[in-house]
Motif scaffolding. Structure first.
Motif, PDB file in Angstrom:
ATOM      1  N   ASN A   1       0.960  -1.156   0.181  1.00 26.93           N
ATOM      2  CA  ASN A   1       0.097   0.057  -0.171  1.00 26.93           C
ATOM      3  C   ASN A   1       0.716   1.207   0.149  1.00 26.93           C
ATOM      4  N   ALA A   2       2.269   1.989   1.036  1.00 27.28           N
ATOM      5  CA  ALA A   2       2.740   2.155  -0.013  1.00 27.28           C
ATOM      6  C   ALA A   2       3.194   2.609  -0.763  1.00 27.28           C
ATOM      7  N   LYS A   3       3.939   1.780  -1.680  1.00 28.98           N
ATOM      8  CA  LYS A   3       3.870   1.659  -3.052  1.00 28.98           C
ATOM      9  C   LYS A   3       2.503   1.894  -4.366  1.00 28.98           C
ATOM     10  N   ASN A   4       1.291   1.665  -3.604  1.00 25.55           N
ATOM     11  CA  ASN A   4       0.162   1.510  -4.400  1.00 25.55           C
ATOM     12  C   ASN A   4       0.032   1.009  -5.535  1.00 25.55           C
ATOM     13  N   THR A   5       0.426  -0.785  -5.465  1.00 26.70           N
ATOM     14  CA  THR A   5       1.141  -1.322  -6.079  1.00 26.70           C
ATOM     15  C   THR A   5       0.832  -2.761  -5.591  1.00 26.70           C
TER      16      THR A   5
END
Length: 115
Positions: free
Chosen positions: A73-77
C-alpha cells in the motif's frame, strides 16, 4: 477515481516465472480489494486471485499453489508472482480495484507461455 497500469508481462517458456505489477494512482489505494483477472482468446474473463483491503489473499483453483498475490500500500502497487507457468496460462492479465461503490480496470498486459 483510480487509475491502474499493469506491467511485467511477456513471453516465457513452460515452467518459467513472471511477476506482474499493477501501479495505482488517483485515490486512496488501501481501501480497495485488489484482484488479477485474465482473458484468453475466445474465452470469458476469469478471476485469478484477490487480495482484500485487509491483506487476505484468495485464489482460483487454477492458480493455487503456483501464483502469489500481494500488495504494498505504501507503493500503491499490487503484484502477481507466477511460477510453474503452463501454456494454458496464456492470456491478457488485468488488474482490478473494487470497493463497495466502485470498480476499476487496468489496460491489461499480455502473458504468453510457449516453447
Amino acid at each position: 477515481q483510480v487509475q491502474l497500469v499493469e506491467s511485467g508481462g511477456g513471453l516465457v517458456q513452460p515452467g518459467g516465472s513472471l511477476r506482474l505489477s499493477c501501479a495505482g494512482s488517483g485515490s486512496i489505494f488501501s481501501i480497495y480489494n485488489m484482484g488479477w483477472y485474465r482473458q484468453a482468446p475466445g474465452k470469458q474473463r476469469e478471476l485469478v486471485a484477490i487480495v482484500t483491503s485487509g491483506g487476505t489473499p484468495m485464489y482460483a483453483d487454477s492458480a493455487k499453489g503456483r501464483f502469489t498475490i500481494s500488495r504494498d500500500n505504501a507503493k500503491n502497487t499490487v503484484y502477481l508472482q507466477m511460477n510453474s507457468l503452463k501454456p494454458e496460462d496464456t492470456a491478457v492479465y488485468y488488474c482490478n480495484a473494487h470497493s463497495s461503490s466502485n470498480n476499476y480496470w487496468g489496460q491489461g498486459t499480455q502473458v504468453t507461455v510457449s516453447s
